[in-house]
Design an enzyme around this catalytic site. Structure first.
Site, PDB file in Angstrom:
ATOM      1  N   GLY A 218     -10.085 -30.459  46.420  1.00 58.47           N
ATOM      2  CA  GLY A 218      -9.771 -31.937  45.150  1.00 58.47           C
ATOM      3  C   GLY A 218     -10.595 -32.086  44.364  1.00 58.47           C
ATOM      4  O   GLY A 218     -10.838 -33.067  43.655  1.00 58.47           O
ATOM      5  N   GLU A 259     -12.360 -26.293  51.411  1.00 53.48           N
ATOM      6  CA  GLU A 259     -10.408 -24.613  50.585  1.00 53.48           C
ATOM      7  C   GLU A 259     -10.859 -25.285  48.895  1.00 53.48           C
ATOM      8  O   GLU A 259     -10.275 -25.797  48.588  1.00 53.48           O
ATOM      9  CB  GLU A 259     -10.006 -24.850  51.468  1.00 53.48           C
ATOM     10  CG  GLU A 259      -9.114 -25.952  51.469  1.00 53.48           C
ATOM     11  CD  GLU A 259      -7.642 -26.287  52.522  1.00 53.48           C
ATOM     12  OE1 GLU A 259      -8.123 -25.523  53.098  1.00 53.48           O
ATOM     13  OE2 GLU A 259      -7.271 -27.379  52.063  1.00 53.48           O
ATOM     14  N   PRO A 260     -12.415 -25.093  48.380  1.00 53.29           N
ATOM     15  CA  PRO A 260     -11.665 -25.341  47.493  1.00 53.29           C
ATOM     16  C   PRO A 260     -11.205 -24.553  46.205  1.00 53.29           C
ATOM     17  O   PRO A 260     -11.416 -23.235  46.392  1.00 53.29           O
ATOM     18  CB  PRO A 260     -13.088 -26.154  46.392  1.00 53.29           C
ATOM     19  CG  PRO A 260     -13.887 -25.289  47.292  1.00 53.29           C
ATOM     20  CD  PRO A 260     -13.330 -24.855  48.363  1.00 53.29           C
ATOM     21  N   GLY A 261     -10.632 -24.657  44.846  1.00 56.85           N
ATOM     22  CA  GLY A 261      -9.843 -23.338  44.206  1.00 56.85           C
ATOM     23  C   GLY A 261     -10.731 -23.914  42.756  1.00 56.85           C
ATOM     24  O   GLY A 261     -11.303 -22.895  42.604  1.00 56.85           O
ATOM     25  N   TYR A 302       0.855 -29.401  32.931  1.00 51.68           N
ATOM     26  CA  TYR A 302       0.476 -30.837  34.361  1.00 51.68           C
ATOM     27  C   TYR A 302      -0.309 -31.690  32.618  1.00 51.68           C
ATOM     28  O   TYR A 302      -1.003 -32.821  33.334  1.00 51.68           O
ATOM     29  CB  TYR A 302      -0.406 -30.282  35.029  1.00 51.68           C
ATOM     30  CG  TYR A 302       0.217 -29.226  35.679  1.00 51.68           C
ATOM     31  CD1 TYR A 302       0.782 -29.829  36.929  1.00 51.68           C
ATOM     32  CD2 TYR A 302      -1.238 -28.751  36.016  1.00 51.68           C
ATOM     33  CE1 TYR A 302       0.255 -29.205  38.197  1.00 51.68           C
ATOM     34  CE2 TYR A 302      -0.896 -27.558  37.417  1.00 51.68           C
ATOM     35  CZ  TYR A 302       0.060 -27.786  38.222  1.00 51.68           C
ATOM     36  OH  TYR A 302       0.141 -27.322  39.179  1.00 51.68           O
ATOM     37  N   CYS A 328       9.232 -18.771  22.243  1.00 54.75           N
ATOM     38  CA  CYS A 328      10.991 -19.664  21.467  1.00 54.75           C
ATOM     39  C   CYS A 328      11.267 -20.976  22.319  1.00 54.75           C
ATOM     40  O   CYS A 328      12.273 -21.133  23.130  1.00 54.75           O
ATOM     41  CB  CYS A 328      12.150 -18.350  22.040  1.00 54.75           C
ATOM     42  SG  CYS A 328      11.629 -17.145  20.217  1.00 54.75           S
ATOM     43  N   GLU A 329      10.918 -21.879  22.695  1.00 55.09           N
ATOM     44  CA  GLU A 329      10.351 -23.432  23.459  1.00 55.09           C
ATOM     45  C   GLU A 329       8.982 -23.383  22.713  1.00 55.09           C
ATOM     46  O   GLU A 329       8.218 -23.189  22.913  1.00 55.09           O
ATOM     47  CB  GLU A 329      10.687 -23.178  24.718  1.00 55.09           C
ATOM     48  CG  GLU A 329      12.065 -23.050  25.087  1.00 55.09           C
ATOM     49  CD  GLU A 329      11.493 -22.958  26.492  1.00 55.09           C
ATOM     50  OE1 GLU A 329      11.631 -24.529  27.728  1.00 55.09           O
ATOM     51  OE2 GLU A 329      12.328 -21.988  27.192  1.00 55.09           O
ATOM     52  N   TYR A 356      -5.334 -21.506  38.048  1.00 57.21           N
ATOM     53  CA  TYR A 356      -4.396 -21.334  37.925  1.00 57.21           C
ATOM     54  C   TYR A 356      -3.742 -21.333  36.592  1.00 57.21           C
ATOM     55  O   TYR A 356      -2.953 -22.383  35.771  1.00 57.21           O
ATOM     56  CB  TYR A 356      -3.746 -23.435  38.051  1.00 57.21           C
ATOM     57  CG  TYR A 356      -4.295 -23.885  39.391  1.00 57.21           C
ATOM     58  CD1 TYR A 356      -3.511 -23.819  40.629  1.00 57.21           C
ATOM     59  CD2 TYR A 356      -5.330 -24.640  40.098  1.00 57.21           C
ATOM     60  CE1 TYR A 356      -4.158 -23.117  41.968  1.00 57.21           C
ATOM     61  CE2 TYR A 356      -5.751 -24.815  41.042  1.00 57.21           C
ATOM     62  CZ  TYR A 356      -5.603 -24.155  42.353  1.00 57.21           C
ATOM     63  OH  TYR A 356      -5.807 -24.688  43.584  1.00 57.21           O
TER      64      TYR A 356
END
Ligand SMILES: *Cc1c(COP(=O)(O)O)cnc(C)c1O
Length: 411
Positions: A218, A259-261, A302, A328-329, A356
């Site tokens: 986090g 456990e960082p990403g 997000y 196409c959105e 991510y």
């Protein structure tokens, strides 16, 4: 990385393309291990889901990291990348008992976050040590999607259920060798984190056979200038002291795990896109790039902010642009951003594209997922080819219809 290096990569590998700077990954890893140098046994398990390319995993292996996995496929990827089973922790949520058993057959450490599964597992396999994921109910996290420690969260075993948990352990005679928490991404306040860690230490005292305490992750990294960043050095100093005191009281030197990403890979990544068109409407100037939320969904998913710079014209006059994709959105990457003057054909660079980003990419609109390049030792290494038409059709099964008119199946 230099603009010239990034532009050369687009020239060589096409656009859009993800680029990762290995040196930045290495320096973030070192920053974290340095911050906790006062802890005797430290284990950094890289969270694979942030960026799961096998060459990235291999690079982490050379750094001395372990890995944190959330699916059996990530476990298999880790093994394929050369990690030993004991370097892998499996921290799933909401998976079947079968999948957890599969992971234990592969020999990896499992982490269970559900009393029902814990009881079933302990009854069948009392001799396999298990880590448990505790929910300390501390509100942390940048937004409600990534804040996973609160009371209504689906993650972890509530601290209010500890008596029930202890009864299960007593009845099954299973061994708990680790306890874990992961309160969610984006910890802004070290005191909140330390408060949650106190709850974890308190809980840890109830277990006699611990080998490690895993504080999850986090850590917040800056996405734009002025963003708050988790002060890793301060956290390291304060948590190490608490941890060492705890170990003394507990009577053995446990391993402190993280456990960082995002912290390890976010800032290493650059996503490079080409401007297909500049479109002026009555109120807005749109820069339309050759990508969309099929390649980078965080801004739409997000509301994340990714800095966007024009590396083809870094000295150009600044103007306001809304950067959008070709899906196409509505797929707005950035609204009214001040960017150096954009011309069609320019290369726009999205920062913080390591975590991510590719790992959430899809084939929506039947587009290919982009290539990935690792910048290592001053050289660009292709670590994933851009997809091709064959990839789109792979696994699809074509049905032969008799005629266009009656749409009847043959046979
Ligand atoms: C996603 C995840 C992480 C990594 O979180 P970051 O914010 O990327 O550091 C760590 N642990 C678990 C269990 C996760 O699900």
């Amino acid at each position: 990385m230099l603009n010239s290096q990034l532009l050369k990569i687009v020239e060589d590998f096409g656009s859009p393309v993800y680029v990762y700077d290995a040196e930045k990954i290495g320096s973030q890893y070192k920053r974290l291990t340095d911050a906790f140098k006062d802890v005797k046994k430290l284990k950094i398990n890289y969270a694979v889901k942030a960026l799961s390319n096998i060459s990235i995993l291999k690079y982490f292996n050379t750094l001395g990291a372990g890995i944190d996995t959330v699916s059996i496929q990530e476990v298999q990827l880790g093994l394929a990348a050369g990690f030993l089973p004991e370097q892998i922790i499996f921290t799933p949520n909401g998976v079947s008992l079968d999948e957890i058993e599969e992971a234990t057959i592969l020999g990896v450490q499992i982490n269970i976050d559900n009393l029902s599964i814990l009881e079933q597992f302990g009854t069948k396999h009392p001799n396999i040590p298990v880590c448990i994921r505790i929910n300390p109910h501390v509100m942390a996290g940048g937004n409600s999607n990534i804040s996973v420690g609160h009371i209504d969260s689906k993650f972890g075993i509530s601290i209010h259920q500890i008596p029930h948990l202890l009864r299960i352990i007593e009845n099954t005679k299973m061994t708990i060798n680790g306890i874990h928490m992961h309160t969610g991404s984006d910890i802004l306040d070290i005191d909140v984190f330390l408060y949650a860690s106190e709850i974890l230490f308190d809980t840890a005292k109830q277990f006699k056979n611990l080998e490690f305490i895993d504080f999850g992750s986090g850590f917040k990294v800056p996405y734009k200038t002025g963003d708050i960043e988790t002060n890793i050095e301060e956290l390291g100093q304060k948590l190490s002291e608490k941890f060492n005191n705890f170990c003394k009281e507990y009577g053995s030197d446990l391993t402190l795990a993280f456990e960082p990403g995002k912290f390890l890979v976010s800032q290493s990544g650059y996503f490079l896109t080409k401007v297909n068109a500049v479109k002026q409407t009555t109120s807005t100037v749109f820069a339309q790039v050759d990508s969309g939320f099929n390649h980078l969904i965080r801004p739409m998913f997000y509301g994340s902010h990714h800095e966007i710079i024009n590396i083809s014209n870094p000295k150009g006059r600044e103007r306001f642009y809304t950067v959008v994709g070709y899906i196409c959105e509505t797929d707005t990457f950035g609204n009214n951003r001040r960017i150096n003057e954009i011309n069609e054909g320019d290369i726009l660079c999205f920062k913080n594209a390591g975590a991510y980003c590719f790992s959430m990419a899809s084939n929506y609109n039947s587009r290919y997922r982009p290539a990935e390049v690792l910048w290592h030792n001053k050289k660009a290494h292709l670590i994933r080819q851009r997809e091709s038409f064959e990839d789109l059709l792979k696994n699809q099964i074509e049905i032969e219809f008799k005629s266009k008119k009656d749409n009847v199946l043959v046979g």
